[in-house]
Design an enzyme around this catalytic site. Sequence first.
Site, short mmCIF file in Angstrom:
data_model
loop_
_atom_site.label_atom_id
_atom_site.label_comp_id
_atom_site.label_asym_id
_atom_site.label_seq_id
_atom_site.Cartn_x
_atom_site.Cartn_y
_atom_site.Cartn_z
N HIS A 94 -8.49 65.77 -29.79
CA HIS A 94 -9.83 65.36 -30.21
C HIS A 94 -10.78 66.55 -30.22
CE1 HIS A 94 -12.31 65.53 -26.50
NE2 HIS A 94 -11.16 65.34 -25.88
N CYS A 95 -11.84 66.42 -31.00
CA CYS A 95 -12.93 67.40 -30.99
C CYS A 95 -14.22 66.63 -30.71
CB CYS A 95 -12.99 68.18 -32.30
SG CYS A 95 -13.21 67.17 -33.80
N TRP A 96 -15.35 67.08 -31.24
CA TRP A 96 -16.64 66.46 -30.91
C TRP A 96 -16.75 65.04 -31.48
CZ3 TRP A 96 -20.45 66.71 -27.63
CH2 TRP A 96 -21.66 66.07 -27.91
#
Length: 357
Positions: A94-96
């Site tokens: 995941h990222c932001w």
Amino acid sequence: MSAPIHTTTDWQAGHYDLVIDVRSPSEFADDHIPGAINLPALSDEQRAVVGTLYKQTSAFEARKTGAAIMSRNIAHHIETVLKDKPAGFRPLIHCWRGGQRSRAFALVLSEVGWTTHLLAGGYKAYRRDILDRLKDMPLRLKLQIIAGRTGSGKTALLQHLQQKGAQILDLEDLAAHRGSLLGQIPGRPQPSQRLFESCLIDALLRLDPDQPVFVESESSRIGNLQIPPVLWRQMTNAPLITLDIPVAARAAYLVSVYDRLTTDTSDLSRLITGMVRRHGYEVTGSWQKLMQDGDWCGLAEALLSTHYDPAYDQSVSRHNRTQWLQLAQADCSAAEMDQTASQILSALQDQAAPSEV
């Protein structure tokens, strides 16, 4: 042939071989899924460069530069941290907000042959879920509060209860702080409020809500961190198990726990100086004298008798709390703590046993 990429809302680390947070190191440090590792697609500096290009040049130039940098970084992660992962490796990435950084990372891992999971909505969705759980999960807990005057060894008692198979919620460990004015733990800076809440939910998920959970009595703040409101209200309404220990024994225990203050007295001296307004120069001067003489047990006992015990008693008198057990201990030794833990668990069993007709 590439492996599938699955989108999911399940962020719990135990459901995957590894949770890979591809945000920048500063984003990761502020908060992350407990158990995750940080393999940034862009470092903080690189992210700033791409952001500047986006604002000052064009979105196209920013994406092109970002893609080149991310490609090199992802390659580095595969050649180092992920080098020995087997063919069946199943990570969550995941990222932001589930955007370009995580999709790019997932695409490359998929081409390697690893079945990859993408967290829908990224960290922002995870954070919303944590906030929702903070409003709901504490309501299911059967809390039992370990209370007592300062220096009663409440945290140590929690550990003895856990060793005997009981469930505990150690808020001070999660907060990396002992809860007092001098409660900083050397070498363990406090987490951010967000990370504290993430670790709290992680701890709550490991508990059986049908069984009692022992937690130490705390103020609403532990160092710089705030106990979430719903959990705090549950704590203030839960039954008390109060320890009654002589002041001399508590003073000796405090000296053993806060031994760092006997070698560097600067924090202790500032604390005493800050009490002048409440206790006057004569009393605080006598405390400074005990400190200068190295009479640590005498100082601890004086602080307890004059400041901490009256403050505790006043707090207890203001709140109409349900007292379930009051247990006396001769001191704060491991043997006494172990005996108290056994008494508490025995009383719980008696309470749960069906009464005879």
